[in-house]
Design a protein around this motif. Structure first.
Motif, PDB file in Angstrom:
ATOM      1  N   GLN A 161      29.201   0.429 -53.508  1.00  0.00           N
ATOM      2  CA  GLN A 161      28.564   0.037 -52.248  1.00  0.00           C
ATOM      3  C   GLN A 161      27.606   1.123 -51.767  1.00  0.00           C
ATOM      4  N   ALA A 162      28.024   2.366 -51.900  1.00  0.00           N
ATOM      5  CA  ALA A 162      27.151   3.478 -51.496  1.00  0.00           C
ATOM      6  C   ALA A 162      25.925   3.568 -52.405  1.00  0.00           C
ATOM      7  N   ILE A 163      26.129   3.372 -53.706  1.00  0.00           N
ATOM      8  CA  ILE A 163      25.014   3.479 -54.656  1.00  0.00           C
ATOM      9  C   ILE A 163      23.998   2.361 -54.432  1.00  0.00           C
ATOM     10  N   GLN A 164      24.446   1.218 -53.975  1.00  0.00           N
ATOM     11  CA  GLN A 164      23.542   0.090 -53.736  1.00  0.00           C
ATOM     12  C   GLN A 164      22.503   0.385 -52.658  1.00  0.00           C
ATOM     13  N   LEU A 165      22.751   1.411 -51.855  1.00  0.00           N
ATOM     14  CA  LEU A 165      21.823   1.750 -50.772  1.00  0.00           C
ATOM     15  C   LEU A 165      20.705   2.679 -51.247  1.00  0.00           C
ATOM     16  N   ASN A 166      20.511   2.793 -52.567  1.00  0.00           N
ATOM     17  CA  ASN A 166      19.588   3.801 -53.108  1.00  0.00           C
ATOM     18  C   ASN A 166      18.129   3.581 -52.740  1.00  0.00           C
ATOM     19  N   ALA A 167      17.777   2.388 -52.295  1.00  0.00           N
ATOM     20  CA  ALA A 167      16.374   2.146 -51.928  1.00  0.00           C
ATOM     21  C   ALA A 167      16.008   2.814 -50.606  1.00  0.00           C
ATOM     22  N   ASP A 168      17.004   3.179 -49.816  1.00  0.00           N
ATOM     23  CA  ASP A 168      16.769   3.806 -48.515  1.00  0.00           C
ATOM     24  C   ASP A 168      16.788   5.327 -48.679  1.00  0.00           C
ATOM     25  N   PRO A 169      15.643   6.002 -48.488  1.00  0.00           N
ATOM     26  CA  PRO A 169      15.602   7.467 -48.662  1.00  0.00           C
ATOM     27  C   PRO A 169      16.608   8.205 -47.778  1.00  0.00           C
ATOM     28  N   ALA A 170      16.937   7.625 -46.626  1.00  0.00           N
ATOM     29  CA  ALA A 170      17.880   8.280 -45.712  1.00  0.00           C
ATOM     30  C   ALA A 170      19.291   8.319 -46.297  1.00  0.00           C
ATOM     31  N   GLN A 171      19.547   7.490 -47.322  1.00  0.00           N
ATOM     32  CA  GLN A 171      20.881   7.411 -47.927  1.00  0.00           C
ATOM     33  C   GLN A 171      20.982   8.252 -49.207  1.00  0.00           C
ATOM     34  N   ALA A 172      19.967   9.079 -49.486  1.00  0.00           N
ATOM     35  CA  ALA A 172      19.926   9.815 -50.760  1.00  0.00           C
ATOM     36  C   ALA A 172      21.172  10.678 -50.968  1.00  0.00           C
ATOM     37  N   LEU A 173      21.634  11.344 -49.908  1.00  0.00           N
ATOM     38  CA  LEU A 173      22.810  12.213 -50.039  1.00  0.00           C
ATOM     39  C   LEU A 173      24.045  11.398 -50.406  1.00  0.00           C
ATOM     40  N   ARG A 174      24.250  10.289 -49.709  1.00  0.00           N
ATOM     41  CA  ARG A 174      25.423   9.460 -49.983  1.00  0.00           C
ATOM     42  C   ARG A 174      25.372   8.880 -51.404  1.00  0.00           C
ATOM     43  N   VAL A 175      24.184   8.482 -51.825  1.00  0.00           N
ATOM     44  CA  VAL A 175      24.042   7.938 -53.181  1.00  0.00           C
ATOM     45  C   VAL A 175      24.380   9.004 -54.211  1.00  0.00           C
ATOM     46  N   HIS A 176      23.816  10.202 -54.023  1.00  0.00           N
ATOM     47  CA  HIS A 176      24.099  11.292 -54.972  1.00  0.00           C
ATOM     48  C   HIS A 176      25.588  11.603 -55.027  1.00  0.00           C
ATOM     49  N   ASN A 177      26.210  11.717 -53.876  1.00  0.00           N
ATOM     50  CA  ASN A 177      27.626  12.084 -53.846  1.00  0.00           C
ATOM     51  C   ASN A 177      28.516  10.976 -54.407  1.00  0.00           C
ATOM     52  N   ALA A 178      28.095   9.726 -54.234  1.00  0.00           N
ATOM     53  CA  ALA A 178      28.841   8.618 -54.851  1.00  0.00           C
ATOM     54  C   ALA A 178      28.736   8.700 -56.371  1.00  0.00           C
ATOM     55  N   LEU A 179      27.554   9.047 -56.861  1.00  0.00           N
ATOM     56  CA  LEU A 179      27.366   9.224 -58.310  1.00  0.00           C
ATOM     57  C   LEU A 179      28.216  10.387 -58.826  1.00  0.00           C
ATOM     58  N   LEU A 180      28.261  11.456 -58.031  1.00  0.00           N
ATOM     59  CA  LEU A 180      29.082  12.618 -58.400  1.00  0.00           C
ATOM     60  C   LEU A 180      30.548  12.209 -58.540  1.00  0.00           C
ATOM     61  N   ALA A 181      31.045  11.438 -57.574  1.00  0.00           N
ATOM     62  CA  ALA A 181      32.435  10.989 -57.625  1.00  0.00           C
ATOM     63  C   ALA A 181      32.673  10.067 -58.813  1.00  0.00           C
ATOM     64  N   MET A 182      31.714   9.182 -59.077  1.00  0.00           N
ATOM     65  CA  MET A 182      31.876   8.257 -60.203  1.00  0.00           C
ATOM     66  C   MET A 182      31.918   9.013 -61.528  1.00  0.00           C
ATOM     67  N   ARG A 183      31.094  10.036 -61.640  1.00  0.00           N
ATOM     68  CA  ARG A 183      31.119  10.868 -62.852  1.00  0.00           C
ATOM     69  C   ARG A 183      32.501  11.494 -63.040  1.00  0.00           C
ATOM     70  N   LYS A 184      33.115  11.954 -61.946  1.00  0.00           N
ATOM     71  CA  LYS A 184      34.451  12.556 -62.036  1.00  0.00           C
ATOM     72  C   LYS A 184      35.478  11.533 -62.519  1.00  0.00           C
ATOM     73  N   VAL A 185      35.330  10.303 -62.062  1.00  0.00           N
ATOM     74  CA  VAL A 185      36.265   9.256 -62.489  1.00  0.00           C
ATOM     75  C   VAL A 185      36.035   8.922 -63.969  1.00  0.00           C
ATOM     76  N   CYS A 186      34.772   8.828 -64.374  1.00  0.00           N
ATOM     77  CA  CYS A 186      34.460   8.538 -65.781  1.00  0.00           C
ATOM     78  C   CYS A 186      34.958   9.660 -66.698  1.00  0.00           C
ATOM     79  N   LYS A 187      34.826  10.883 -66.226  1.00  0.00           N
ATOM     80  CA  LYS A 187      35.245  12.034 -67.020  1.00  0.00           C
ATOM     81  C   LYS A 187      36.736  11.957 -67.349  1.00  0.00           C
TER      82      LYS A 187
END
Length: 624
Positions: A161-187
């Motif tokens: 849900q957080a990553i879906q907001l990637n078109a909004d520049p104001a959400q860049a931090l949340r998108v990045h951090n959601a990706l960071l968390a997803m990477r940890k889960v994939c790892k």
């Protein structure tokens, strides 16, 4: 909600204890540290730590300390720790009961677990500080190991849900951090067997259709921000964790991994756009900051460049390309179930990667910067490409460029190396003998590529390469001492030595090696240039099996030259000389020269070992 249950009086007391743990006064610091150690026994402590961690007005060091304690408690107290045999492990602090039995570790209550999971992701998504968000992401990883997906089913939907907001520049931090968390889960599933990768396959099927368009946009020609690079880096790391050992498959109805391909990834058509992303990343120009061109702000120091997000992105792209090639580039080596994909990859994808890889390797020869790690990975890719017929056809016209303009300079000593040789010899020896060098040093990957080129494509490369190296040595000998290029000669000898195994086996070259040693190596034992004396000792190790055609004079002279270097003023030379003797001892006739001076040799060995521990020096002593 969990937040309402936090006792603010207790939170304030914990805040004070964390502050006091930094006090220089031990009478203040010690009690505070003792209280912090007891946190795992306090109900609700994880919620209080999370409350302090997320509060931006709190002193940074206190927030960081709270994040560390939260991570440690979640890792230690989430579930009972057991060995691989299923036997409960004792408490990490080794505490025992009065009867000597291990104290059973304290575990978090279900209430605390639910409260932490409910709030942790939201705290992570809004955290701008790298250190604190990395700690929180590691906490997510610690919990996901045990709870995802069964006890934490809402984790993936919240991140998507957080990553879906990637078109909004104001959400860049949340998108990045959601990706960071997803990477940890994939790892969490990166090294699991195929049968245990069901949750990872589920992540791929749900997330990759969302991640691919984002990766395509972030790798496009109009994206230059550091935020774009940081998000793209996390996406590539997710891709790496999902693909480095297996291409994700589909899942059975019970959630276990099946052998059917995932529609999100494990077929050529689905992977093709990802390959285009990798190529776009690797070919993206990264101009110097002085040009003012986008992306702007490239640092100027080597360490800062290595850490710059855009170079990190290129590193991950090159790493993924090389890993895919090593697994699927040569179909004969591929596992049976992926042979069809390997054929497709070797014939279509691997050749298409060559352009971006060679373009990247041309950066340094054309006077531009490229990090060591990216060069190293690209050279590894080319090394694999030399063996594969489909890619070698494309490489063949460029082999001179790769060998002489890329590999040779990469193998040369740098000013930094020489400075280290002269002023920090212990560090120089450590780096030269580090087993980790194969994983990061462009010099090692260049040596491997040169060796592969001669081994697999010797008909095309052997004669021109030997002519190139011989010309360098002849030019060096014909030049007066003041104008000699010592670095160039050192590198030529390094190339010769790296090919020793191949040269010694071929009769047409074996006979010329004696002349090489006498004219280009023997004189360097007394060179005023320390690293050439060091290289001369190294060459002895590589060519100790040379057949001497004279009455034994050359061998006796060589032994004397090596013995003199045992007491060389430069430590790296002493090390290489001590290693060289090990090889000379086994040469017929060497014992006559060595036995009379054996006590002095042993004394030198013990002195060298006392100054610096080195496994190869010890091995040489054992041979003696």
């Amino acid at each position: 909600m969990a937040e309402n249950k936090v006792n603010m009086t207790q939170v304030e007391a914990l805040h004070v204890a964390l502050q006091q743990s930094f006090s220089p006064d031990s009478s203040v610091r010690d009690p505070a540290e003792a209280n912090i150690k007891q946190l795992k026994f306090v109900p609700g402590a994880t919620q209080m730590l999370l409350h302090i961690t997320e509060e931006k007005q709190v002193q940074y060091e206190v927030r960081q300390a709270a994040a560390i304690q939260l991570k440690n408690i979640c890792r230690e107290c989430w579930v009972e720790r057991v060995s691989y045999l299923g036997i409960p492990l004792p408490s990490p602090d080794g505490a025992t009961n009065p009867d000597g039995t291990p104290v059973k570790p304290t575990l978090l209550s279900e209430e605390d677990k639910v409260a932490v999971k409910a709030k942790l992701i939201e705290c992570l998504l809004s955290e701008p500080d790298k250190s604190i968000r990395d700690l929180m992401a590691e906490t997510v990883h610690c919990i996901a190991i045990h709870d995802f997906p069964d006890q934490w089913p809402e984790l993936l939907p919240v991140l998507l849900q957080a990553i879906q907001l990637n078109a909004d520049p104001a959400q860049a931090l949340r998108v990045h951090n959601a990706l960071l968390a997803m990477r940890k889960v994939c790892k969490r599933y990166e090294y699991k067997s195929r049968e245990q990768r069901g949750p990872l396959n589920q992540i791929v099927m749900q997330s990759f259709p969302l991640l691919l368009p984002l990766a395509q946009r972030l790798s496009g020609p109009n994206e230059h921000s550091l935020e774009a690079a940081m998000m793209l880096k996390q996406i590539l790391k997710i891709f790496w964790s999902s693909t480095q050992f297996y291409l994700p498959s589909g899942n059975n109805s019970d959630g276990t991994a099946s052998s059917s391909p995932s529609p999100a990834l494990a077929n050529p058509d689905a992977l093709e756009p990802w390959f285009e992303v990798l190529k776009a990343v690797l070919t993206k120009p990264l101009p110097e900051a002085s040009t003012g061109l986008e992306p702007t702000g490239q640092p100027t120091t080597k360490d800062e460049r290595n850490a710059w997000p855009w170079w990190k992105v290129k590193k991950w792209a090159a790493q993924i390309m090389t890993r895919l090639f090593s697994r699927y580039g040569i179909p004969n080596y591929a596992e049976e179930e992926v042979k069809e994909f390997a054929k497709y990859f070797s014939q279509n994808i691997a050749p298409s990667f060559l352009g971006p890889v060679c373009e990247t390797l041309n950066l340094r020869p054309s006077g531009q910067f490229c990090t060591d790690r990216v060069v190293h990975l690209c050279l590894n890719f080319v090394d694999l490409a030399v063996e594969l017929a489909d890619t070698y056809k494309l490489l063949k016209p460029h082999m001179d460029f790769l060998l002489y303009k890329v590999c040779f300079p990469a193998m040369c000593l740098t000013e930094e190396d020489i400075e280290e040789f002269e002023n920090d010899p212990h560090e120089f020896v450590h780096k030269q003998n580090s087993p980790l060098a194969d994983f990061y040093d462009p010099r090692m990957s260049a040596i491997t590529l040169v060796t592969s080129a001669v081994r697999y494509r010797g008909q095309d490369t052997m004669q021109p390469l030997l002519g190139f190296l011989t010309e360098i040595l002849q030019r060096y000998n014909a030049t007066d001492e003041a104008n000699r290029n010592h670095i160039e000669k050192d590198c030529a000898l390094l190339m010769f030595g790296s090919l020793s195994e191949i040269l010694l086996k071929k009769k047409q070259y074996a006979g010329e090696l004696e002349g090489l040693m006498v004219t280009s190596v023997f004189p360097d034992f007394n060179s005023p240039v320390g690293f050439l004396r060091c290289r001369a000792c190294w060459m002895v190790q590589r060519f100790s099996e040379v057949q001497w055609s004279d009455d034994g004079t050359h061998l006796r002279n060589l032994i004397q030259l090596v013995l003199q270097r045992l007491s060389d003023p430069a430590l790296p030379v002493q090390i290489e000389a001590s290693k060289a003797l090990r090889f000379l001892i086994e040469v017929e006739g060497a014992d006559v020269a060595l036995l009379p001076v054996l006590p002095q040799i042993l004394n030198e060995y013990f002195r060298i070992m006392n100054e610096i521990g080195n496994d190869e020096v010890v091995a040489a002593l054992q041979v003696i």
